[in-house]
Structures are given as structure tokens and as C-alpha cells.
Design an enzyme around this catalytic site. Structure first.
Site, mmCIF file in Angstrom:
data_model
loop_
_atom_site.group_PDB
_atom_site.id
_atom_site.type_symbol
_atom_site.label_atom_id
_atom_site.label_comp_id
_atom_site.label_asym_id
_atom_site.label_seq_id
_atom_site.Cartn_x
_atom_site.Cartn_y
_atom_site.Cartn_z
ATOM 1 N N ARG A 156 -2.310 -0.825 5.530
ATOM 2 C CA ARG A 156 -3.451 -1.489 4.863
ATOM 3 C C ARG A 156 -3.052 -2.871 4.362
ATOM 4 O O ARG A 156 -3.803 -3.851 4.508
ATOM 5 C CB ARG A 156 -3.950 -0.629 3.699
ATOM 6 N N CYS B 133 0.871 -1.186 0.000
ATOM 7 C CA CYS B 133 0.000 0.000 0.000
ATOM 8 C C CYS B 133 0.899 1.224 0.000
ATOM 9 O O CYS B 133 1.910 1.234 -0.704
ATOM 10 C CB CYS B 133 -0.962 -0.034 1.185
#
Length: 445
Positions: free
Chosen positions: A396, A391
């Protein structure tokens, strides 16, 4: 007079029955109740959809009610009845691909949404015998392959209170509240009793926000009283930093690392006891092994390039669409915009701080895993390959990596440097693309 008494008695009887039905959540007469045989027959029709209205944790495989059932009826979707107060049913159905052309069969202890769906024009039925009868007949049951890695708050509560719980071998336990902030302000204001605070900045450092050195990771874990044999249970206000720390622990070599499904919000909503203030764990002398004990779970830039060149591997971007096509970098500390040439888009959320595509309809729970698998299939993400998620700087992608592990995948890893490292490195800064791809997830490195 007798007629009046008779009428009065009938009225009382009707009121009593009505009250009884409401209290027990009994099914309206206009909703047809199906037998196991009829359900089995209906499922041969491709338009029939089975919905499990129990909790996310029960659906995943936790036998919370101790009924001898681990999982859900094969092929069933999950929409907990408890989420009705939080989520629009029709929005949830749209997300799952369920329409009014489907025949909907509900099962679970609470099928009260049946009448709501019927009033909205859905063709809805109830399978009252449910998964208990289905299991008794030895019909197919499915579960999250590593469901034990994603634990319910009820299990955690029993464990820290000294009760005997399943999926626990008696090893030392550390419950960790992970987030951002050196002083742990949010932890001080309320946390799970006995849990310790971790600032993710102790394990990652700028400017790239990659993990710190292996030596520093080992030292920080020892300060927390964590060894390779500790059961580490992680939660937070947000699953992202919790997962980031969980992946660091697995990389270091901690044998048993778990996330609390729903995190701090789920604990609060359950009405469980909380603590305020902050305490620090008793350190240990030695982690118990050389770090990293599980090095393959995190890759760096050279390996990321190899993944892009190999037909057996994929680099998957867990970022918002606007980040992916280069409309925004997503961060005030990252200037370059775009995507890594040859990667695949794995969806993510509305911005760098949200991960709606991997969260359940309500709250901070993992999205039902069969929906994630369907999403990946639609995106042409081949789970038979070696997959590295990335990410912006790792949060994430760490959460998605943990879910992938829970889904039973072993050839999965985190590209730690992510977009920031790739886009700012002189050797790779020119190997990026912007704009909408002509054919999504078919670009070559």
C-alpha cells in the site's frame, strides 16, 4: 387535409430534433449555459464548484484528443461522465465535500449529468466552451506535475503498436504485469500483448517481506531484460503490487518507470486486444550500473527511527483505521497490533487489501491529486517535510509513494519493513501505541 399534413410535419420535426439532441448529448433547455466571462465571475464566489467531466487522464494532463491542452481549469474537481454507470453521484459529491449549497458548473465533452443533478435538487450550470476556450484565453490551467509517470491505456496501446506518442524518447520498452504468484496464473489467462509477468516474490522475501538484496534485485532485472535505460511500464490486476515493483525499479536506478492508470481493468474496459499464455523476456548481460542507483527512495528501520526523532521528517502510516488503533493487525501472519509511536496516520482503505482513500471514485485509477492534497492537509501532513510512507509490509505504501512522486514531491520514500518489522523487532517492539489518539497526528515519539 393541409392542417393534418402540417401537424404531421411538425411532429416529424420535433421527433427529429429530439433524436438529434439525444444523439449529440445536447444540453436540456432547463440547464443554463454560461459564458467564459460568467464562469470566471462565478468562481470568485467561494461556494461555486467547477467539475471537469473528462477522463482522469485528461484531467491529469494527457492531451489525448490532441487539442493542445494539458490539464484542467485551475481549481476544478474531476468526475468523469464515464463513471456515472459505476458510481452514485451523490456519494462521490459527499467524498469531495460538495453539497447542495454549492453552485455547480460542469464542463467537458459530456455534461449529461447536469440534468441528473438538477433533478436531484442541485444548482447546476454548464460551461459549454470548456477548457478549450479557457486555455485559448490563457486563463490558469493546472495538471498533475509528473503526469507522464501515470500513463493512459490509450497511450500504451499506441506505443506498443509502433505509433509515435508524446512523452517518449525512443528508448527500449518493457511492459510488465506485476502480481503475486510464482506461476503467473492470472497473466496466463489474459494480459496486454507483449507484456511480461513479474511475481513480486522475486523481489521481496519473508518473513519480513522486505526487498531482496541489491545483488538479487540486479540479477532479477537482468533476467527480465531490464537495464537502467529501459522504459519500464507496469500494470496489474491491482495497482499495489504494480507499484511495489515500480518502486523497486526506481530504487535500482531505472531512469524511466511508469504506472498504467487504471491498470488491467482499464485496458479490458477499453476493449483493447489481449493475449493469453506466458512468454519470458530475453535477458541482458548487465543492468548498466551498480544497484541501488536511487537508494534514498527506500529507508530501513534505523532511518525510520531518525524520521520519528526529526522535526523535519514524518513517518506516515498508510493503513486502515482499525489497524492504526490496534483493533486488528490486519494480517494472519502479523500478531502485534497498534501503531508506531509518533507516526502520522495518512488513511488507506477498509482493510490491508484495499486502498479506497487513494483511488478514484471508480476502479483502479489514482484519485484526483487535488483531493489527495486536501486529505493530507486535513490530516496535518506537511509535504514540505521528508516523508516516509509505511504500511504492513510495503504494498500500500508503495502505491501512495508512486502517487506522491507523480504529484511532484521528491523528499518522499518507503519504509520497507513497515509495521511487521517494527512491531517484531526487539529494539522497537515496545515503541508502539494502541487505541484512538487523543489528538490525531500530534503524538510524539
Amino acid at each position: 387535409m393541409k392542417k393534418i399534413l402540417l401537424i404531421f410535419s411538425v411532429i416529424l420535426f420535433v421527433i427529429g430534433c429530439s433524436s438529434k439532441s439525444e444523439n449529440r448529448g445536447e444540453i436540456s433547455k432547463k440547464i443554463e449555459v454560461l459564458s467564459t466571462r460568467k464562469v470566471k465571475k462565478s468562481l470568485k464566489d467561494g461556494d461555486t464548484v467547477l467539475i471537469d467531466t473528462r477522463s482522469y487522464d485528461e484531467y491529469n494532463g494527457w492531451d489525448i484528443k490532441e487539442m493542445g491542452i494539458q490539464g484542467h481549469i485551475s481549481g476544478a474537481y474531476n468526475l468523469p461522465a464515464s463513471s456515472l454507470k459505476h458510481e452514485d453521484i451523490e456519494a462521490s459529491f459527499e467524498r469531495k465535500g460538495i453539497t447542495k449549497n454549492n453552485k455547480i458548473i460542469l464542463y467537458g465533452e459530456d455534461t449529461s449529468m447536469a440534468e441528473i443533478l438538477s433533478d436531484k435538487g442541485y444548482d447546476v450550470y454548464v460551461y459549454e466552451a470548456g477548457v478549450k476556450e479557457w486555455n485559448k484565453k490563457k486563463y490558469p490551467i493546472e495538471k498533475l506535475p509528473r503526469y507522464e509517470s501515470l500513463v493512459p491505456v490509450s497511450w500504451v496501446k499506441r506505443l506498443i503498436e509502433g505509433e509515435e506518442v508524446p512523452e517518449y524518447d525512443g528508448r527500449p520498452v518493457k511492459v510488465i504485469n506485476a502480481g503475486w504468484g510464482e506461476k503467473g496464473k492470472f497473466h496466463k489467462s489474459g494480459h496486454i500483448p507483449g507484456s511480461y509477468y513479474v511475481h513480486t516474490g522475486w523481489f521481496e522475501e519473508g518473513p519480513l517481506w522486505n526487498r531482496v538484496s541489491d545483488k538479487e534485485i540486479k540479477t532479477e532485472l537482468e533476467k527480465l531484460g531490464i537495464t537502467k535505460e529501459t522504459l519500464v511500464i507496469v500494470y496489474g490486476d491491482d495497482p499495489m503490487p504494480a507499484a511495489r515493483f515500480a518502486i523497486i525499479c526506481r530504487y535500482a536506478g531505472v531512469e524511466d518507470v511508469r504506472l498504467i492508470n487504471g491498470g488491467w481493468k482499464a485496458w479490458q474496459e477499453a476493449g483493447y486486444p489481449t493475449e493469453v499464455g506466458i512468454e519470458y523476456s530475453q535477458p541482458v548481460d548487465d543492468f548498466g550500473m551498480k544497484v541501488p542507483g536511487n537508494p534514498d527512495i527506500i529507508i530501513d528501520l534505523p532511518e525510520a527511527e531518525k524520521y520519528l526523532k526529526s522535526k523535519k521528517s514524518d513517518l506516515v502510516s498508510i493503513r486502515s483505521w482499525k489497524e492504526y488503533i490496534g483493533k486488528t493487525s490486519g494480517y494472519d501472519y502479523i500478531k502485534p497490533r497498534g501503531r508506531i509511536r509518533g507516526d502520522k496516520w495518512g488513511m488507506g482503505g477498509s482493510d490491508p487489501w484495499h486502498l479506497e482513500d487513494y483511488r478514484a471514485d471508480y476502479g483502479t485509477y489514482m484519485r484526483p491529486y487535488n483531493e489527495i492534497l486536501k486529505m493530507w492537509d486535513d490530516l496535518q501532513i506537511d509535504t514540505d517535510k521528508n516523508i516516509a510512507f509505511y504500511c504492513g509490509t510495503g504494498w500500500r505504501a508503495s502505491e501512495v509513494l508512486f502517487y506522491a512522486y507523480a504529484m511532484g514531491f521528491d523528499k518522499v520514500s518507503l519504509y520497507d519493513g513497515g509495521w511487521k518489522e517494527w512491531s517484531e523487532n526487539p529494539e522497537t517492539e515496545d515503541k508502539i501505541l494502541k487505541g484512538e489518539p487523543e489528538n490525531l497526528n500530534e503524538e510524539k515519539y
